[in-house]
Design a protein around this motif. Structure first.
Motif: not given
Length: 394
Positions: A265-277
């Motif tokens: 979950l931590f990987h997915d959350m931070l990855g999605a938020m990074a892609r969204d800026g």
């Protein structure tokens, strides 16, 4: 890392057909029914929700459902302006029918949360809070199953979402009790970062913190870094998980890396938020090894200070506090409105640095017909009796 793929069809996953509520239509669906059309509408709601909640947003909640609800107990309550997926989404909340209420075998409906979701507010378009609660409570009144009442965990008290719920329940003569409340650190001020720091922290303490930082710099190289996660994110995440696991959370098996589900979950959350800026990562490193790390997640004009970790062997230098001093820079940013610490109440570190407070509570609401409401009244009477005797509530 596994990618989450959402189906493009319902595959029989509609829990409850769409029902009319005025011009609006509501529905309950399984998490497996999240499709591309829903995600598109959901993302639009993310950006205009009247009271931000990063943990229910489309970049975060689907991953949480995938990793933290292996039995598929959660579902989504959706309120649409008109026909589902052919009109605007105006409200969303994850729900679950729980079989136990604390230690008691009392089935009840509640907003679905996982241990790393620190706010339970639904996403609701501004000005539509009352119609959302009216539709949800009407749905739960007739929902099949043995749910005795509706329990709302982790709601921000005093805001438009909670106030609308209390107002609707008063109008409908529906019992609605705030059964628990606490305060947690919150940051909201018109002051600059420097002025806020000088107001919040006593001169003696500021002097001590300057001494601790100088001492660290005398012993070796101390580097501060602020990043948006666009580069080196996987390495940063692995370093954070290792740092957290080395401390008391790791010993207690409550660190994010202690379970495969929370690590993913931590990987997915931070990855999605990074892609969204909308990701911000802060860290202090001593001799190239991280000693304090912090994750901020942005939502609208707000920030959720999601996770922090520090090297406990450096505790005498207060690396976590030194990092939070750097985090005061939020106050100098154009468009910044507030930051939620996501911290436990009476937190010894952040409570001394952020002087505002956010009230968070648990609310229990009567649903159903006369028999269920009478049973709920009996439960609340018993809870009040236990509280008066000093016993724990559920």
């Amino acid at each position: 890392m596994n990618q989450i793929v959402f189906p493009t069809a319902f595959d029989g996953a509609l829990r409850h057909p769409a029902s009319f509520f005025g011009a609006e239509r509501s529905e309950r669906i399984e998490a497996t029914a999240i499709d591309v059309a829903l995600l598109h509408s959901w993302q639009a709601l993310d950006g205009r929700s009247g009271e931000a909640n990063i943990f229910d947003e489309s970049r975060v909640l689907p991953a949480a459902l995938a990793h933290c609800d292996p039995r598929g107990m959660a579902e989504l309550f959706l309120l649409w302006e008109g026909a589902p997926r052919a009109s605007q989404l105006i409200g969303l909340m994850p729900l679950s029918l729980e079989r136990r209420y604390g230690a008691r075998p009392l089935p009840h409906w509640q907003n679905w949360l996982h241990p790393n979701a620190f706010l339970g507010n639904p996403l609701i378009a501004p000005g539509r809070e009352r119609v959302f609660w009216q539709a949800l409570l009407a749905e739960l009144d007739i929902a099949p199953g043995a749910g005795l009442f509706f329990h709302l965990n982790g709601v921000a008290l005093g805001g438009p979402v909670a106030e609308a719920l209390l107002s609707v329940c008063a109008d409908e003569r529906r019992r609605c009790d705030v059964v628990c409340r606490h305060q947690r650190a919150f940051l909201r001020s018109d002051l600059t970062a420097k002025a806020y720091y000088e107001q919040a922290v006593r001169p003696k303490k500021r002097k001590e913190l300057r001494r601790q930082k100088r001492r660290l710099e005398e012993l070796g190289r101390l580097d501060f870094e602020r990043s948006d996660g666009s580069q080196g994110l996987e390495e940063w995440i692995d370093a954070f998980l290792a740092l957290e696991a080395a401390g008391w959370k790791g010993q207690g098996q409550s660190a994010l890396g202690s379970q495969d589900s929370t690590r993913a979950l931590f990987h997915d959350m931070l990855g999605a938020m990074a892609r969204d800026g909308r990701l911000e990562l802060l860290s202090f490193s001593f001799e190239s090894a991280p000693i304090a790390m912090l994750v901020n997640l942005r939502s609208g004009d707000g920030v959720f200070s999601f996770k922090t970790a520090f090297d406990e062997s450096f505790a005498r230098f207060s690396p976590g506090v030194l990092l939070q001093i750097e985090n005061y820079a939020l106050l100098d940013r154009p468009g910044f409105g507030w930051a939620d610490s996501c911290a436990a109440p009476d937190h010894p570190m952040i409570d001394s640095l952020w002087t505002e407070r956010r009230a968070i509570g648990r609310v229990s609401v009567a649903i159903g017909g006369a028999a269920r409401r009478l049973a709920f009244a009996g439960l609340r009477k018993a809870e009040d009796w236990m509280a008066a005797r000093g016993g724990d509530r559920a």
